[in-house]
Scaffold this active site. Sequence first.
Site, short mmCIF file in Angstrom:
data_model
loop_
_atom_site.label_atom_id
_atom_site.label_comp_id
_atom_site.label_asym_id
_atom_site.label_seq_id
_atom_site.Cartn_x
_atom_site.Cartn_y
_atom_site.Cartn_z
CE LYS A 186 44.37 57.41 72.90
NZ LYS A 186 45.30 57.50 73.99
C1 LIG Z 1 45.93 58.39 75.20
C2 LIG Z 1 47.35 58.84 75.17
C3 LIG Z 1 48.27 58.49 76.18
C4 LIG Z 1 47.86 57.84 77.46
O1 LIG Z 1 47.24 56.62 77.30
P1 LIG Z 1 46.55 55.90 78.56
O2 LIG Z 1 46.41 54.48 78.09
O3 LIG Z 1 45.24 56.58 78.79
O4 LIG Z 1 47.47 56.03 79.71
C5 LIG Z 1 49.60 58.83 76.01
N1 LIG Z 1 50.02 59.51 74.93
C6 LIG Z 1 49.16 59.92 73.96
C7 LIG Z 1 49.70 60.68 72.80
C8 LIG Z 1 47.79 59.62 74.07
O5 LIG Z 1 46.93 60.06 73.15
#
Ligand SMILES: *Cc1c(COP(=O)(O)O)cnc(C)c1O
Length: 388
Positions: A186
């Site tokens: 991210k």
């Molecule tokens: C990555 C992601 C999540 C989940 O995030 P985590 O921190 O891995 O639980 C939820 N929603 C979207 C749109 C994502 O891309």
Amino acid sequence: MKVEFYRHGLGAEDAAEIGKVVTSAFLTTGRVSHAVESQLCEYFDVPHAVLVNSWTNGAFALLMAMGVGPGDEVIVPAMTFIASANIVELLGATTVLVDVDPATLLIKPDAMAAAVTPRTRAVIPVHLYGQMVDIAALRIALDGVSAPGQRIRIIEDCAHCFEGRLDGVRPGKYSDAAVFSFYATKNVTCGEGGAVILRDAGLHALLRETRTHGMSAMAINRFAGGKYNHWDMERLGTKANLPDLLAALLPRQIATIDERLPQRHAVAERYRRALAGNIFRLPKVTANAVHAEHLFTVGIPGGKRDEAIAALNAAEIGVTVNYRALPEMTYYRRKYPQVAAACPHAVAWGQETLSLPLYPELPRDQQDYVIETLLETVAPIVKAGLGG
Ligand SMILES: *Cc1c(COP(=O)(O)O)cnc(C)c1O
């Protein structure tokens, strides 16, 4: 030329911050996490922020704090990562999947409102790829269809959108809560982690409890004042707090995220200019918005997406798919078999889309190589398919 899909921007300074936590006595949620929570409150201009160990666990703890459970419905777009809907399923509530706009791939406020029933407790708009859904318009649309006394909560999925804005407004202003992910790929990352920002003091207090087993005091407070303090548990909670060990990676990234965004924009804009007007389908960029440019997705028409992936992989270019639509996942298809037919845009995009390498420091010659491979290798494959 090898092109990696993603590289994080962490370095020696960040490693040193982790080192400071290791050599202190306290590893889990404490001083460092609290400082990051204050930093988030300031960045988003909200009164409350809670660090969590993933988007998934944070959103789960949040829905628990809201009391969502069996018999309740939560509306989720059909084009998103599975986690957005899985949290609803984990609590025994019903996921109501709604189709997205075919141009932007974002959920439309009217489409969410049209799916409201007297059982609707919450909606989870997703700022897909880094573009914001119009939350102010969503609030108005939901108020227009709510039954007397029905208060539908809006939870923004901001996993793709830390630094994005719409009409100058950042996430968290018009919703009940916004949830972020600091997962490894991210825009802001600590490997695994996340945050919830919110305005309501009561919900904030409940979330602090559901984040830590339902305990009335966290470790740092149980030993406050140099003596042991008893704690109680009134309601069920999960375990979703972020340790200082990981939180130590966040302050520098949050402080510099807005400086790094122009680099992301530059890469994405080069891709957009080079690929526009060809056979590729590109998500529409919305007006009055600052795009967080988390993912750069391209639609490959003519049923040639998987051939395009193979060609890009053969050229040593890292790509991913974000995402095959939720109604195409076996679990959701079995449980809600009628949904795929009701969400044709999400399903079609899920069959066409692939994501290109994108991170602020992606070297220019590698960007050129990705563009060249798409235009000279992938486009002919698609054109041959469409012609024949
Ligand atoms: C990555 C992601 C999540 C989940 O995030 P985590 O921190 O891995 O639980 C939820 N929603 C979207 C749109 C994502 O891309």
